[in-house]
Scaffold this active site. Structure first.
Site, PDB file in Angstrom:
ATOM      1  N   THR A 166       0.730  -1.147   0.225  1.00 44.35           N
ATOM      2  CA  THR A 166       0.024  -0.143  -0.003  1.00 44.35           C
ATOM      3  C   THR A 166       0.912   1.321  -0.155  1.00 44.35           C
ATOM      4  OG1 THR A 166      -0.150  -0.278   2.433  1.00 44.35           O
ATOM      5  CG2 THR A 166      -2.117  -1.162   1.220  1.00 44.35           C
ATOM      6  N   GLY A 187      12.182 -10.347   4.840  1.00 44.75           N
ATOM      7  CA  GLY A 187      11.289  -9.463   4.818  1.00 44.75           C
ATOM      8  C   GLY A 187      11.104  -8.701   6.039  1.00 44.75           C
ATOM      9  N   SER A 214      17.802  -4.537   4.131  1.00 47.47           N
ATOM     10  CA  SER A 214      18.326  -3.650   3.237  1.00 47.47           C
ATOM     11  C   SER A 214      18.072  -2.288   3.728  1.00 47.47           C
ATOM     12  CB  SER A 214      17.814  -3.857   1.879  1.00 47.47           C
ATOM     13  OG  SER A 214      16.411  -4.100   2.042  1.00 47.47           O
ATOM     14  N   ASP A 239       9.502   0.934   4.972  1.00 48.66           N
ATOM     15  CA  ASP A 239      10.701   0.301   5.707  1.00 48.66           C
ATOM     16  C   ASP A 239      11.550   1.488   6.059  1.00 48.66           C
ATOM     17  OD1 ASP A 239       9.322  -1.957   4.476  1.00 48.66           O
ATOM     18  OD2 ASP A 239      11.014  -2.618   3.383  1.00 48.66           O
TER      19      ASP A 239
HETATM   20  C1  GLA Z   1       8.994  -4.051   0.583  1.00 50.73           C
HETATM   21  C2  GLA Z   1       8.822  -2.604   0.447  1.00 50.73           C
HETATM   22  C3  GLA Z   1       8.045  -1.579   1.021  1.00 50.73           C
HETATM   23  C4  GLA Z   1       6.788  -2.205   0.948  1.00 50.73           C
HETATM   24  C5  GLA Z   1       6.659  -3.860   1.231  1.00 50.73           C
HETATM   25  C6  GLA Z   1       5.339  -4.253   0.937  1.00 50.73           C
HETATM   26  O1  GLA Z   1       9.318  -4.130   2.044  1.00 50.73           O
HETATM   27  O2  GLA Z   1      10.528  -2.288   0.675  1.00 50.73           O
HETATM   28  O3  GLA Z   1       8.091  -0.358   0.668  1.00 50.73           O
HETATM   29  O4  GLA Z   1       6.197  -2.063  -0.394  1.00 50.73           O
HETATM   30  O5  GLA Z   1       7.649  -4.603   0.407  1.00 50.73           O
HETATM   31  O6  GLA Z   1       4.386  -3.880   1.858  1.00 50.73           O
END
Ligand code: GLA
Length: 389
Positions: free
Chosen positions: A27, A115, A119, A163
């Site tokens: 989103t 996840g 990074s 992130d």
């Molecule tokens: C990665 C991207 C974020 C976001 C997520 C999905 O972590 O770096 O910006 O888009 O995927 O929500």
């Protein structure tokens, strides 16, 4: 006469956090809402001036891999951590930051490809350290956006802002509801009562992750483009309702319709989940997490068999109100809400089932919500030994 002594920052240690996200996936780059938090796992960098005008020497602590580049002339390498660091340097330079030669060693405890945004944490700890080391004076928001652009321009992933935002702005024991359009955000304590958060790392990271990420972003842009013909006022999927998306099914390819549907419904789920958290309605929160997962699986198509399997393991367990894949997808972790007393029982059961099915060991991770990026240490030394005469 004694001149006023000036000092220069000589060495800096800074860290930045990984993140979790309760709900709100894919989103952020659609101007929507997310509900992340920084965690107690971090990347840390020790950086010091090396006296040269333009030589940078980097060392990755875990592997002792070294890399050197010249600040006047540098380009992305094919793949690897080097791009995150060079990307940050490049973006700080574009903002007018005067950076001279430095040596840096970095490492951390955020599992790569999980996840949990190792990074972003790498980018952000470098952004913060260089800001301090060279007295660049950039605000936190500039460091967040520079780190995000590093990923766009040097790594090649057109990520959203979640992130880097969480990595820098996180606050111990607090979630953050972020509006990715206005960048307004709100902290609120994560209080889960008899429940806890549990991540299960699939320990797989499918190669599709980066290419499909940019494809999804482009698909959303195409969706907006199509919808703008009907609703010229809209800028982004943030501006559209589920009914409007549904009414336009005949006007768009079916997979674009599903991408739009995911984003629009996920935005609403973030707002609903925030209310559920605030009222302690964990059953409703869990329901929203499952809806999020199935939408990411079927409509957005960013899950994978390993993630689906682990979410499936939680279904029909009354002590687990909700579970879903977390982050960009194609591997990494699931995030679940589990009754504290029964977490170890579930870990054991899921680990055995996962090993039997895929021949891989999963890694359970019990995260705590931590603070965002911080300068841990900053050493100064006199700029000129001949100042006092
Ligand atoms: C990665 C991207 C974020 C976001 C997520 C999905 O972590 O770096 O910006 O888009 O995927 O929500």
């Amino acid at each position: 006469m004694a001149k006023q002594a000036t000092s220069v920052t000589d060495a800096v240690t800074a860290c930045a956090s990984g993140r979790i996200n309760i709900i709100g996936e894919h989103t952020d780059y659609n101007d929507g809402f997310v509900l992340p938090a920084a965690i107690d796992r971090k990347m840390t960098v020790q950086a010091s001036r090396n006296g040269s005008s333009s030589t940078v020497r980097l060392t990755a602590r875990a592997t002792q891999e070294m890399f050197s580049f010249d600040l006047v002339n540098f380009f992305p390498v094919e793949k690897g951590w080097q791009n995150y660091v060079m990307g940050v340097v490049s973006e700080l330079q574009k903002l007018g930051g005067a950076i001279s030669g430095f040596d840096a060693e970095f490492g951390g405890d955020i599992p790569i490809g999980s996840g949990m945004s190792s990074s972003a944490a790498l980018e952000c700890c470098f952004a913060l350290a260089l800001n301090e080391l060279f007295g660049l004076g950039f605000h936190k928001w500039q460091l967040i956006e520079a780190s995000q652009r590093a990923e766009h321009n040097f790594v090649g992933i057109k990520c959203g802002i979640m992130d880097q935002f969480a990595s820098i702005m996180g606050k111990k024991d607090n979630m953050m509801l972020l509006d990715c359009r206005s960048l307004d955000f709100q902290y609120f304590p994560l209080e889960l009562g008899d429940y806890q958060l549990l991540l299960l790392n699939t320990n797989v990271s499918h190669t599709l992750a980066s290419s499909e990420y940019n494809i999804r972003r482009a698909e959303c842009e195409l969706g907006v483009h199509i919808l703008q013909k009907e609703y010229p006022g809209i800028k982004n999927l943030r501006d559209i309702t589920v009914e409007q998306v549904e009414a336009n099914l005949p006007n768009m390819p079916e997979h674009i319709f599903r991408r739009c549907l995911h984003v629009v419904t996920e935005n609403q789920r973030v707002l609903d989940a925030t209310k559920s958290l605030l009222t302690g309605d964990f059953k409703m929160l869990g329901k929203l997490m499952y809806q999020s997962h199935f939408s990411l699986q079927s409509d957005y198509e960013v899950s994978c068999p390993e993630l689906d399997f682990l979410v499936h393991q939680t279904l029909e367990k009354d002590y687990i109100p909700g579970s879903r894949m977390m982050g960009g997808g194609f591997g990494g972790c699931t995030i679940s809400i589990v009754e504290k007393d029964r977490a170890s029982e579930f870990i054991e059961e899921a680990s055995t089932a996962y090993r039997n099915r895929f021949g891989i060991d999963l890694t359970p991770i019990e995260v705590a919500i931590g603070d965002g990026a911080t300068v841990i240490q900053s050493q100064t030394k006199p700029q000129n030994a001949r100042l006092f005469q």
